[in-house]
Design an enzyme around this catalytic site. Structure first.
Site, PDB file in Angstrom:
ATOM      1  N   TYR A  54       0.867  -1.337  -0.032  1.00 19.54           N
ATOM      2  CA  TYR A  54       0.138  -0.084  -0.039  1.00 19.54           C
ATOM      3  C   TYR A  54       0.846   1.314   0.181  1.00 19.54           C
ATOM      4  O   TYR A  54       0.485   2.383  -0.432  1.00 19.54           O
ATOM      5  CB  TYR A  54      -0.916  -0.230   1.206  1.00 19.54           C
ATOM      6  N   VAL A  91      -9.934   3.320  -4.183  1.00 25.29           N
ATOM      7  CA  VAL A  91      -9.497   3.860  -3.038  1.00 25.29           C
ATOM      8  C   VAL A  91      -8.677   5.040  -3.320  1.00 25.29           C
ATOM      9  O   VAL A  91      -7.958   5.492  -2.434  1.00 25.29           O
ATOM     10  CB  VAL A  91      -8.619   2.843  -2.416  1.00 25.29           C
ATOM     11  N   HIS A 107     -14.845   0.609  -1.016  1.00 28.65           N
ATOM     12  CA  HIS A 107     -13.883  -0.036  -0.542  1.00 28.65           C
ATOM     13  C   HIS A 107     -12.953   0.675   0.236  1.00 28.65           C
ATOM     14  O   HIS A 107     -11.768   0.275   0.409  1.00 28.65           O
ATOM     15  CB  HIS A 107     -13.300  -0.832  -1.875  1.00 28.65           C
TER      16      HIS A 107
HETATM   17  N1  APR Z   1     -11.029   2.815 -20.058  1.00 31.15           N
HETATM   18  C1  APR Z   1     -12.299   2.118 -19.855  1.00 31.15           C
HETATM   19  N2  APR Z   1     -12.255   0.749 -19.014  1.00 31.15           N
HETATM   20  C2  APR Z   1     -10.983   0.431 -18.845  1.00 31.15           C
HETATM   21  C3  APR Z   1      -9.935   1.209 -19.074  1.00 31.15           C
HETATM   22  C4  APR Z   1     -10.173   2.399 -19.866  1.00 31.15           C
HETATM   23  N3  APR Z   1      -8.944   3.135 -19.994  1.00 31.15           N
HETATM   24  N4  APR Z   1      -8.774   0.685 -18.730  1.00 31.15           N
HETATM   25  C5  APR Z   1      -9.229  -0.621 -17.959  1.00 31.15           C
HETATM   26  N5  APR Z   1     -10.737  -0.677 -18.169  1.00 31.15           N
HETATM   27  C6  APR Z   1     -11.704  -1.851 -17.628  1.00 31.15           C
HETATM   28  C7  APR Z   1     -11.118  -2.972 -18.061  1.00 31.15           C
HETATM   29  O1  APR Z   1     -11.358  -3.662 -19.248  1.00 31.15           O
HETATM   30  C8  APR Z   1     -11.795  -3.937 -16.624  1.00 31.15           C
HETATM   31  O2  APR Z   1     -13.145  -4.374 -17.101  1.00 31.15           O
HETATM   32  O3  APR Z   1     -11.601  -1.685 -16.375  1.00 31.15           O
HETATM   33  C9  APR Z   1     -11.955  -2.706 -15.689  1.00 31.15           C
HETATM   34  C10 APR Z   1     -10.860  -3.139 -14.738  1.00 31.15           C
HETATM   35  O4  APR Z   1     -11.200  -4.103 -13.733  1.00 31.15           O
HETATM   36  P1  APR Z   1     -10.458  -4.576 -12.444  1.00 31.15           P
HETATM   37  O5  APR Z   1      -9.060  -4.397 -12.807  1.00 31.15           O
HETATM   38  O6  APR Z   1     -11.023  -5.893 -12.277  1.00 31.15           O
HETATM   39  O7  APR Z   1     -10.959  -3.300 -11.401  1.00 31.15           O
HETATM   40  P2  APR Z   1     -12.166  -3.280 -10.647  1.00 31.15           P
HETATM   41  O8  APR Z   1     -13.386  -3.679 -11.591  1.00 31.15           O
HETATM   42  O9  APR Z   1     -12.501  -1.955 -10.152  1.00 31.15           O
HETATM   43  O10 APR Z   1     -11.968  -4.151  -9.449  1.00 31.15           O
HETATM   44  C11 APR Z   1     -13.036  -4.367  -8.393  1.00 31.15           C
HETATM   45  O11 APR Z   1     -11.471  -5.764  -7.116  1.00 31.15           O
HETATM   46  O12 APR Z   1      -9.482  -6.391  -6.393  1.00 31.15           O
HETATM   47  C12 APR Z   1     -10.793  -5.831  -5.805  1.00 31.15           C
HETATM   48  O13 APR Z   1     -10.853  -4.374  -4.380  1.00 31.15           O
HETATM   49  C13 APR Z   1     -10.373  -4.229  -5.471  1.00 31.15           C
HETATM   50  O14 APR Z   1     -11.911  -2.316  -6.027  1.00 31.15           O
HETATM   51  C14 APR Z   1     -11.349  -3.711  -6.815  1.00 31.15           C
HETATM   52  C15 APR Z   1     -12.197  -4.683  -6.865  1.00 31.15           C
END
Ligand code: APR
Length: 231
Positions: A54, A91, A107
């Site tokens: 972190y 976050v 979160h």
């Molecule tokens: N524009 C639009 N979408 C995007 C871009 C972009 N420039 N870059 C990435 N993405 C999309 C990806 O295609 C994916 O669907 O954003 C999404 C990111 O997914 P994750 O990495 O899984 O993130 P998130 O959905 O926020 O994860 C949810 O999982 O690990 C836990 O607590 C953590 O809050 C997090 C939660």
């Protein structure tokens, strides 16, 4: 009064600011096992590794800036003649820095810390380590990022359920739809006839549950949608 809107953002909205997502190629979970850095058990077992994970993300966050997608959502909240509630899984503080006010960090926030002994919460812009003392109870070794780890209950769930029940439009931006309860919000919205719009650069596990899909980078698609909503 225009239709009320609930927005859910995920890591994808911050990607173009240079903040790593979790599940894209090169994402945060590629370099770390969730069990090692994002659970209360990991913190109990090896606080040093958790703090290192972190501390690196907190330091990196202080070097990046909001992008056009964050700015567009702040404009929507300011200028839209209806209710706008921003729920974020992120976050980081990029929504705040872009000017959004009504934000529910379900979160938690990496720029906040909390004491596992007395639960006192406060701002945190420096590295944390296990020798730090709590300003409230003066005990050592209990300070952790105020982030909701796997196995813990997200924040603001009652308020989120309330606004989802009242919303006429639900917009999911930059989230892969892998993590509940956030991944269930689109079903909650659909259950009361809310129009659901997804913005993502890729198809997601939930894309078929949305009424309207805008495929592309958030920095392009979010400003476009905000322009439409403000017409
Ligand atoms: N524009 C639009 N979408 C995007 C871009 C972009 N420039 N870059 C990435 N993405 C999309 C990806 O295609 C994916 O669907 O954003 C999404 C990111 O997914 P994750 O990495 O899984 O993130 P998130 O959905 O926020 O994860 C949810 O999982 O690990 C836990 O607590 C953590 O809050 C997090 C939660």
């Amino acid at each position: 009064m225009k239709p009320s809107i609930v927005i859910l953002t995920g890591a994808g909205i911050s990607a173009e600011s240079g903040v790593k997502t979790f599940r894209d190629a090169g994402g945060l979970w590629e370099g770390h096992r969730v069990e090692e850095v994002a659970t209360p058990e990991a913190f109990g077992r090896d606080a040093e590794t958790v703090h290192r994970f972190y501390n690196q993300r907190r330091q990196q966050l202080l070097t990046v800036a909001p992008n056009a997608a964050h700015t567009a959502l702040a404009k929507l909240e300011r200028d839209y003649q209806g209710g706008v509630t921003l729920v974020t899984q992120n976050v980081d503080d990029l929504h705040e820095r872009a000017g959004s006010k009504k934000i529910l960090h379900m979160h938690g926030e990496i720029l906040r810390k909390k004491c596992t002994w007395c639960d006192a919460k406060s701002d945190c812009r420096q590295d944390l380590d296990k020798t730090d003392r709590c300003d409230s109870c003066a005990r050592e070794g209990g300070l952790r990022p105020d982030i909701v780890w796997f196995g813990e209950i997200p924040y603001h769930l009652e308020e989120i359920d309330q606004v989802l029940g009242d919303a006429q439009i639900f917009i999911g931006i930059g989230t892969s739809g892998h993590v509940y309860p956030a991944a269930g919000f689109v079903e909650r919205a659909r259950s009361n006839g809310t129009w659901c719009i997804e913005i993502n650069k890729d198809q997601t596990a939930l894309s078929t549950r949305f009424d309207d899909q805008r495929l592309g980078p958030a920095s392009v698609e979010v400003p476009n949608l905000v322009t439409e909503l403000l017409r």
